[in-house]
Design a protein around this motif. Sequence first.
Motif, PDB file in Angstrom:
ATOM      1  N   ALA A 133      22.124   7.004 -39.561  1.00  9.49           N
ATOM      2  CA  ALA A 133      21.355   6.373 -38.489  1.00  9.49           C
ATOM      3  C   ALA A 133      21.063   4.917 -38.822  1.00  9.49           C
ATOM      4  CB  ALA A 133      20.055   7.145 -38.269  1.00  9.49           C
ATOM      5  N   GLN A 134      20.653   4.675 -40.066  1.00 12.94           N
ATOM      6  CA  GLN A 134      20.325   3.316 -40.494  1.00 12.94           C
ATOM      7  C   GLN A 134      21.542   2.400 -40.421  1.00 12.94           C
ATOM      8  OE1 GLN A 134      17.041   2.706 -40.378  1.00 12.94           O
ATOM      9  NE2 GLN A 134      17.193   1.617 -42.331  1.00 12.94           N
ATOM     10  N   VAL A 135      22.692   2.924 -40.907  1.00 11.26           N
ATOM     11  CA  VAL A 135      23.918   2.123 -40.906  1.00 11.26           C
ATOM     12  C   VAL A 135      24.308   1.778 -39.467  1.00 11.26           C
ATOM     13  CG1 VAL A 135      26.400   2.207 -41.370  1.00 11.26           C
ATOM     14  CG2 VAL A 135      24.778   2.960 -43.114  1.00 11.26           C
ATOM     15  N   ARG A 136      24.194   2.773 -38.589  1.00 10.71           N
ATOM     16  CA  ARG A 136      24.532   2.524 -37.183  1.00 10.71           C
ATOM     17  C   ARG A 136      23.623   1.450 -36.591  1.00 10.71           C
ATOM     18  NH1 ARG A 136      25.630   7.816 -36.099  1.00 10.71           N
ATOM     19  NH2 ARG A 136      23.435   8.116 -35.775  1.00 10.71           N
ATOM     20  N   ALA A 137      22.340   1.584 -36.840  1.00 11.04           N
ATOM     21  CA  ALA A 137      21.379   0.639 -36.258  1.00 11.04           C
ATOM     22  C   ALA A 137      21.626  -0.782 -36.790  1.00 11.04           C
ATOM     23  CB  ALA A 137      19.957   1.089 -36.584  1.00 11.04           C
ATOM     24  N   THR A 138      21.853  -0.884 -38.094  1.00 17.50           N
ATOM     25  CA  THR A 138      22.084  -2.204 -38.685  1.00 17.50           C
ATOM     26  C   THR A 138      23.370  -2.827 -38.160  1.00 17.50           C
ATOM     27  OG1 THR A 138      20.974  -1.421 -40.668  1.00 17.50           O
ATOM     28  CG2 THR A 138      22.226  -3.449 -40.861  1.00 17.50           C
ATOM     29  N   ALA A 139      24.423  -1.994 -38.058  1.00 13.00           N
ATOM     30  CA  ALA A 139      25.701  -2.498 -37.562  1.00 13.00           C
ATOM     31  C   ALA A 139      25.545  -3.002 -36.133  1.00 13.00           C
ATOM     32  CB  ALA A 139      26.766  -1.410 -37.633  1.00 13.00           C
ATOM     33  N   ALA A 140      24.775  -2.279 -35.335  1.00  9.68           N
ATOM     34  CA  ALA A 140      24.563  -2.691 -33.950  1.00  9.68           C
ATOM     35  C   ALA A 140      23.788  -4.002 -33.909  1.00  9.68           C
ATOM     36  CB  ALA A 140      23.817  -1.595 -33.190  1.00  9.68           C
ATOM     37  N   LEU A 141      22.781  -4.104 -34.762  1.00  2.00           N
ATOM     38  CA  LEU A 141      21.952  -5.305 -34.800  1.00  2.00           C
ATOM     39  C   LEU A 141      22.785  -6.555 -35.085  1.00  2.00           C
ATOM     40  CD1 LEU A 141      18.927  -6.211 -34.845  1.00  2.00           C
ATOM     41  CD2 LEU A 141      19.060  -6.031 -37.324  1.00  2.00           C
ATOM     42  N   LEU A 142      23.790  -6.396 -35.968  1.00  2.00           N
ATOM     43  CA  LEU A 142      24.580  -7.553 -36.380  1.00  2.00           C
ATOM     44  C   LEU A 142      25.907  -7.648 -35.636  1.00  2.00           C
ATOM     45  CD1 LEU A 142      23.893  -7.225 -40.180  1.00  2.00           C
ATOM     46  CD2 LEU A 142      23.140  -9.098 -38.735  1.00  2.00           C
ATOM     47  N   GLY A 143      26.151  -6.713 -34.727  1.00  2.00           N
ATOM     48  CA  GLY A 143      27.398  -6.752 -33.969  1.00  2.00           C
ATOM     49  C   GLY A 143      28.633  -6.508 -34.807  1.00  2.00           C
ATOM     50  N   ILE A 144      28.548  -5.580 -35.771  1.00  2.00           N
ATOM     51  CA  ILE A 144      29.719  -5.303 -36.614  1.00  2.00           C
ATOM     52  C   ILE A 144      30.147  -3.847 -36.491  1.00  2.00           C
ATOM     53  CG2 ILE A 144      29.398  -7.143 -38.311  1.00  2.00           C
ATOM     54  CD1 ILE A 144      27.875  -5.194 -40.050  1.00  2.00           C
ATOM     55  N   GLU A 145      29.800  -3.202 -35.379  1.00  2.00           N
ATOM     56  CA  GLU A 145      30.160  -1.784 -35.225  1.00  2.00           C
ATOM     57  C   GLU A 145      31.667  -1.577 -35.312  1.00  2.00           C
ATOM     58  OE1 GLU A 145      28.336  -3.510 -32.821  1.00  2.00           O
ATOM     59  OE2 GLU A 145      27.079  -2.086 -31.722  1.00  2.00           O
ATOM     60  N   THR A 146      32.430  -2.532 -34.775  1.00  2.00           N
ATOM     61  CA  THR A 146      33.878  -2.332 -34.740  1.00  2.00           C
ATOM     62  C   THR A 146      34.526  -2.539 -36.098  1.00  2.00           C
ATOM     63  OG1 THR A 146      34.103  -4.630 -34.088  1.00  2.00           O
ATOM     64  CG2 THR A 146      34.110  -3.004 -32.318  1.00  2.00           C
ATOM     65  N   LEU A 147      33.769  -3.053 -37.070  1.00  2.00           N
ATOM     66  CA  LEU A 147      34.353  -3.357 -38.379  1.00  2.00           C
ATOM     67  C   LEU A 147      34.103  -2.256 -39.399  1.00  2.00           C
ATOM     68  CD1 LEU A 147      33.146  -7.071 -38.711  1.00  2.00           C
ATOM     69  CD2 LEU A 147      35.261  -6.235 -37.694  1.00  2.00           C
ATOM     70  N   LEU A 148      33.337  -1.228 -39.007  1.00  2.00           N
ATOM     71  CA  LEU A 148      32.822  -0.271 -40.000  1.00  2.00           C
ATOM     72  C   LEU A 148      33.901   0.368 -40.869  1.00  2.00           C
ATOM     73  CD1 LEU A 148      29.919   1.424 -38.035  1.00  2.00           C
ATOM     74  CD2 LEU A 148      29.774  -0.093 -40.020  1.00  2.00           C
ATOM     75  N   ALA A 149      35.099   0.590 -40.310  1.00  2.00           N
ATOM     76  CA  ALA A 149      36.133   1.291 -41.070  1.00  2.00           C
ATOM     77  C   ALA A 149      36.936   0.348 -41.954  1.00  2.00           C
ATOM     78  CB  ALA A 149      37.062   2.024 -40.106  1.00  2.00           C
ATOM     79  N   ARG A 150      36.739  -0.953 -41.800  1.00  3.56           N
ATOM     80  CA  ARG A 150      37.593  -1.896 -42.534  1.00  3.56           C
ATOM     81  C   ARG A 150      37.117  -2.118 -43.952  1.00  3.56           C
ATOM     82  NH1 ARG A 150      38.934  -6.923 -38.799  1.00  3.56           N
ATOM     83  NH2 ARG A 150      39.045  -5.909 -36.772  1.00  3.56           N
ATOM     84  N   LYS A 151      38.042  -2.635 -44.778  1.00  3.52           N
ATOM     85  CA  LYS A 151      37.719  -3.052 -46.132  1.00  3.52           C
ATOM     86  C   LYS A 151      37.358  -4.546 -46.104  1.00  3.52           C
ATOM     87  CE  LYS A 151      38.457   0.613 -48.738  1.00  3.52           C
ATOM     88  NZ  LYS A 151      39.761   1.000 -49.268  1.00  3.52           N
ATOM     89  N   PRO A 152      36.545  -5.002 -47.049  1.00  2.00           N
ATOM     90  CA  PRO A 152      36.156  -6.412 -47.061  1.00  2.00           C
ATOM     91  C   PRO A 152      37.341  -7.372 -47.022  1.00  2.00           C
ATOM     92  CG  PRO A 152      34.820  -5.197 -48.600  1.00  2.00           C
ATOM     93  CD  PRO A 152      35.829  -4.220 -48.059  1.00  2.00           C
ATOM     94  N   SER A 153      38.466  -6.993 -47.657  1.00  2.00           N
ATOM     95  CA  SER A 153      39.610  -7.907 -47.689  1.00  2.00           C
ATOM     96  C   SER A 153      40.200  -8.120 -46.304  1.00  2.00           C
ATOM     97  CB  SER A 153      40.682  -7.365 -48.634  1.00  2.00           C
ATOM     98  OG  SER A 153      41.070  -6.072 -48.232  1.00  2.00           O
TER      99      SER A 153
END
Lengths: 277, 352
Positions: B112-132
């Motif tokens: 839940a926290q990860v989802r909320a934070t990702a939404a807050l920063l607009g990075i939901e679509t990046l969740l599956a990616r690696k930093p590289s």
Amino acid sequence: MNHGPGLRLWRRIAMALVAYAFLAPLVYLLSVSLHAEGRGLGGSLLEAAGDPRWENYPAALARMGDWGRLFANTLLVTVLCVAGQLLTCSLAGYAFARIDFRGRDALFALVLATMMLPEQATSIPRFLLFRGLGLVDTYGPLTLPAVLGGSPFFVFLFRQYFLALGAELGDAARIDGCSHLRAWWSIFLPLARPMLVTVGIFTFLAAWNDLWTPLIYLMSPEKSTLTLALASFNRSYNTAVELMMAASAVVLAPCLLVYFLLQRLFLRGIEVAASKH
Amino acid sequence: MARLELSGVSKSYGAAVALHPTTLSVADGEFLVLLGPSGCGKSTLLRIVAGLLDPTAGELRLDGERINAATPRERDVALVFQNYALYPHKSVAQNLSFPLEVQGRSKDEIAAQVRATAALLGIETLLARKPSELSGGQMQRVALGRALVRSPRLFLFDEPLSNLDAQTRADMRREIAQLHARHRITTLYVTHDQVEAMTLGDRVAVFERGVLQQLGPPMEVFRAPATTFVATFLGAPPMNLVPVSVAGARYELGGLSHAGAPVDQGAVVLGVRPHHLELLEPPHGALPVRVERVERLGGQSTLTLACGANALVAQVRGDATFAPGEAAAVRWPPSEVHWFDARSGRRLPAAP
């Protein structure tokens, strides 16, 4: 880089020669292992091709005695060595790279200095130590050195690798609440995979092929390892060379298998070790 | 809720002093910017607060409780690094959840926290990616998320925008300001960028060579810099500083004698900001100068002027028609003059 066709040709020839130098003994071993009884070490490489004696293999295994047990013993010792070496060397390397403690650099220099002692120089005091501990004729002397920090060279490799990963990663892990142990396990160890494979293969080969240590410490036949069994093929009279080669081929097979399966990761680790210091 | 107090905190490595004894406090919910050039001790101070570095002396208190010996985990601080320091082997989602896993939170709570934070920063679509697989701006967004996800007591930033291009930097700056306005987490922000300092900070602490030079709201520091260093570090182009000698409360500049010196005798430094310089056609009785260089930036122009042996920089309207080599005259409102002691560089009170 711009290599002309001439240079490329020479390079191919050079690589073919090197490959031949490494492959020839292996081919020769396989060839002799299929010879008829009593041919000894003579004959050409292709002599066995016409009349391969596959029955040499069951015969060699029979001569080794309880070969299943020998394999199991060797596997146990090797797995303990590999697991012990990977865990303790990487942990020590982490400490030397990431933890700031008093006397760290002096201690690290001392660890490196032990690399200069040849094994033969330490084997007698080491034997006295293990005898004092009552560990002769157990797997302790074969596995404990690896489990307790093992090779200073591998500690050095892990330290260099962790240093090259950068301090910020460790700081980030600490900030995220990790203890040093957790940072090592969750962040640094997974990132060190090429190094783990490299050290793992080196340790596997060294432990699997070690004759010296089992020869010194193991007495009971039921604890014997493959290398001891191979050595016993050598008799003063009447060494059955073809059986010995067949047994060697069987003993060698796992090493080749491990190497070929992990070859790509292994090379990456070597490159990393060579380029970062 | 977190109020941070430092008293006499210092750090030295042998004889080299990285940070001289520093005392300052950060109020609950405040955004304090630590500003200075590289090697001025600001990052050292931040790392001491984070618990990554032990101070040589001094005391740190968080909400009144002494935290000198506390681990970073016990302090519950989050730090955003200049180089992001994302875990390269973990996906974005795993990077975000890691601090919560270490804290031993439940799976559902973490998700839940990860989802909320990702939404807050607009990075939901990046969740599956690696930093590289991320751009610099995206990486810094994830790093921000990893710091934000566990609602720390103290938010620390170590030059977080230095590695970004100008456009992304401006966007992220605005976003950090919005995040702080919304969450009001006590924040320490290290930067050498005066724009970040001016726009983000409730207060700015300016450091030079390990010494805290001045601490105050950005505009106050800008209007009344405490030292010549602060005067030149804050403001672009930097404040003009001209050494002048004073006799009988008058000083000499450009071959003319002027009234209004802050002391009766001695050497002082006169400071005036480029945008307060007004250019006139000569002669007009003001200070005669020669135009040396003209930089047209569009909306405004920066002129380099020679005034005797001194160089002055003036910021004027973009359509001002001065050319190099021309003679001109400058003047400035007497109320906009700053005075500094020539030897110590400290600010002097204006003439009575």
